[in-house]
Scaffold this motif. Structure first.
Motif, short mmCIF file in Angstrom:
data_model
loop_
_atom_site.label_atom_id
_atom_site.label_comp_id
_atom_site.label_asym_id
_atom_site.label_seq_id
_atom_site.Cartn_x
_atom_site.Cartn_y
_atom_site.Cartn_z
N GLY A 234 -13.34 18.76 7.80
CA GLY A 234 -13.69 18.63 6.39
C GLY A 234 -12.51 18.33 5.50
N SER A 235 -11.30 18.60 5.95
CA SER A 235 -10.09 18.32 5.17
C SER A 235 -9.06 17.70 6.09
N LEU A 236 -8.86 16.40 5.97
CA LEU A 236 -7.90 15.66 6.80
C LEU A 236 -6.95 14.89 5.89
N THR A 237 -5.67 15.13 6.05
CA THR A 237 -4.64 14.42 5.30
C THR A 237 -3.72 13.72 6.28
N VAL A 238 -3.52 12.42 6.10
CA VAL A 238 -2.67 11.62 6.99
C VAL A 238 -1.50 11.08 6.18
N LEU A 239 -0.28 11.47 6.57
CA LEU A 239 0.93 11.10 5.85
C LEU A 239 1.77 10.17 6.72
N ASN A 240 2.21 9.06 6.14
CA ASN A 240 2.98 8.06 6.88
C ASN A 240 4.15 7.57 6.04
N GLY A 241 5.02 6.80 6.69
CA GLY A 241 6.11 6.11 6.02
C GLY A 241 6.03 4.64 6.36
N HIS A 242 7.15 4.05 6.77
CA HIS A 242 7.25 2.71 7.36
C HIS A 242 7.21 1.57 6.36
N ILE A 243 6.32 1.63 5.36
CA ILE A 243 6.14 0.47 4.49
C ILE A 243 6.95 0.57 3.20
N HIS A 244 7.65 1.71 3.00
CA HIS A 244 8.59 1.87 1.89
C HIS A 244 7.94 1.70 0.52
N GLN A 245 6.72 2.09 0.38
CA GLN A 245 6.01 2.07 -0.89
C GLN A 245 4.84 3.03 -0.80
N THR A 246 4.44 3.54 -1.93
CA THR A 246 3.34 4.49 -1.95
C THR A 246 2.01 3.75 -2.03
N MET A 247 1.19 3.98 -1.03
CA MET A 247 -0.18 3.47 -1.03
C MET A 247 -1.07 4.61 -0.59
N GLN A 248 -2.31 4.59 -1.04
CA GLN A 248 -3.22 5.65 -0.67
C GLN A 248 -4.66 5.16 -0.56
N LYS A 249 -5.42 5.89 0.23
CA LYS A 249 -6.83 5.58 0.40
C LYS A 249 -7.55 6.88 0.70
N ILE A 250 -8.74 7.03 0.15
CA ILE A 250 -9.60 8.15 0.49
C ILE A 250 -10.85 7.58 1.15
N GLU A 251 -11.15 8.07 2.33
CA GLU A 251 -12.32 7.61 3.06
C GLU A 251 -13.04 8.82 3.63
N GLY A 252 -14.19 9.16 3.06
CA GLY A 252 -14.89 10.36 3.48
C GLY A 252 -14.05 11.59 3.17
N ASN A 253 -13.82 12.41 4.18
CA ASN A 253 -13.01 13.62 4.01
C ASN A 253 -11.52 13.37 4.24
N ALA A 254 -11.15 12.13 4.52
CA ALA A 254 -9.76 11.83 4.88
C ALA A 254 -9.00 11.24 3.71
N THR A 255 -7.80 11.74 3.49
CA THR A 255 -6.87 11.18 2.51
C THR A 255 -5.69 10.59 3.27
N PHE A 256 -5.44 9.30 3.07
CA PHE A 256 -4.31 8.61 3.69
C PHE A 256 -3.27 8.34 2.61
N HIS A 257 -2.00 8.61 2.94
CA HIS A 257 -0.96 8.40 1.95
C HIS A 257 0.35 8.01 2.63
N THR A 258 0.98 6.98 2.11
CA THR A 258 2.29 6.56 2.61
C THR A 258 3.36 6.87 1.58
N ALA A 259 4.55 7.25 2.05
CA ALA A 259 5.65 7.62 1.17
C ALA A 259 6.63 6.47 1.03
N ARG A 260 7.33 6.47 -0.08
CA ARG A 260 8.41 5.52 -0.26
C ARG A 260 9.63 5.92 0.56
N SER A 261 10.47 4.97 0.78
CA SER A 261 11.74 5.18 1.46
C SER A 261 12.74 5.88 0.54
#
Length: 312
Positions: A234-261
């Protein structure tokens, strides 16, 4: 003009890009209360109802020496200074990869020495710049692989939240797409089998687990297999890097977020012929490296993002 207002005046394609991007974020402070993840501005007052906080940093690229940023250790230390200035220290730090630029032992050691001054536990996920071959994989594991399996993946629990660090950088596919592989996916299934659907899950790894720009390798080829295993929570958070910019998406119960460099920016998808260090005008580097205040409300609410740069 706010990002929302800018997005409303843009065309459909530009609007979609603006709605999912925020041009800041060398670090985020994430908090958990009632099983819902939220993040707040580094240096802001700690929420009274927060169960705990942790900090994400990414893509330090120690050893990078191009004109874009000839001293990435300095900007890493600026991010660390932000963490050290928090009114209450975070429980721990996660680093989502590309700690170094060339996986040299001295680069690993510089990163370790700098981050160690915060005297906090740090959990690492490798980037493709950290594991180049068997020798660098061994050097990485000796320094950053505490508790990890030979494949540099592992999990741990903290105050009711289950954290999973994955490795999607050692078997890159076409265009540099990430890959998890059968053994790691089998381990993930086994790791999750005794977790109830209500257990908050945080997954962190280097390359995004959602497809952003496959022609640039900004995605993971077999991410669907992993996300299928995670879909029941019911609560899923996915944290990534690699792309050196903040992007995010919410899909169902999942929150995807990328961090800046903490080192240098990269171009937005579709704005350059290829990814890579993005040179900005002299004196403006810290205006594109920054921190991000992100709030996640339970349910289907969209992430609210407030930008603050290192220059500010």
């Amino acid at each position: 003009m706010s990002k929302h207002d800018e997005a409303m005046k843009a065309g459909p394609s530009r609007r979609r890009l603006l709605e999912c991007m925020a041009w800041t974020g060398t670090g985020m402070v994430w908090s958990f209360a009632g099983g819902a993840p939220a993040s707040r501005l580094l240096g802001s007052a700690q929420a009274k109802d927060a169960g705990f906080t942790f900090v994400q940093i990414s893509d330090s690229h120690i050893g990078f020496d191009k004109p874009v940023n000839p001293d990435p250790a300095a900007t890493l230390n600026e991010a660390l200074d932000k963490i050290a200035a928090l009114p209450a220290p975070p429980d721990f730090i996660i680093h989502t990869g590309d700690i170094t630029h060339l996986a040299a032992p001295e680069q690993f050691d510089i990163a370790l020495q700098n981050i160690a001054r915060l005297k906090r536990d740090v959990h690492y996920a490798p980037g493709e710049h950290d594991i180049l071959d068997a020798a660098t994989a061994k050097a990485y594991m000796e320094r950053f692989g505490k508790g990890a399996r030979d494949g540099a993946y592992y999990s741990f629990d903290h105050k009711g939240v289950h954290f999973i660090s994955l490795n999607n950088v050692t078997d890159l596919k076409a265009n540099g797409l990430g890959s998890l592989g059968g053994p790691q996916l089998a381990w993930l299934a086994d790791d999750l089998k005794d977790k109830t659907d209500s257990t908050p899950i945080v997954v962190f790894c280097h390359i995004p687990l959602w497809t952003i720009a496959p022609e640039w390798g900004w995605g993971t080829q077999d991410s669907l297999a992993a996300l299928t295993l995670l879909a029941r929570f019911g609560s899923l958070t996915v944290l990534n890097g690699h792309i050196h910019q903040t992007m995010q998406k919410i899909e169902g119960n999942a929150t995807f977020h990328t961090a800046r460099s903490t080192a240098f920016p990269q171009p937005a998808p579709g704005t350059a012929p290829a990814p890579g260090p993005l040179k900005v005008p002299p004196g403006q580097l810290r205006s594109v490296l920054g921190i991000t205040d992100v709030t996640y409300a339970p349910g289907n609410a969209r992430l609210a993002i407030t930008d603050s740069t290192l220059a500010g």
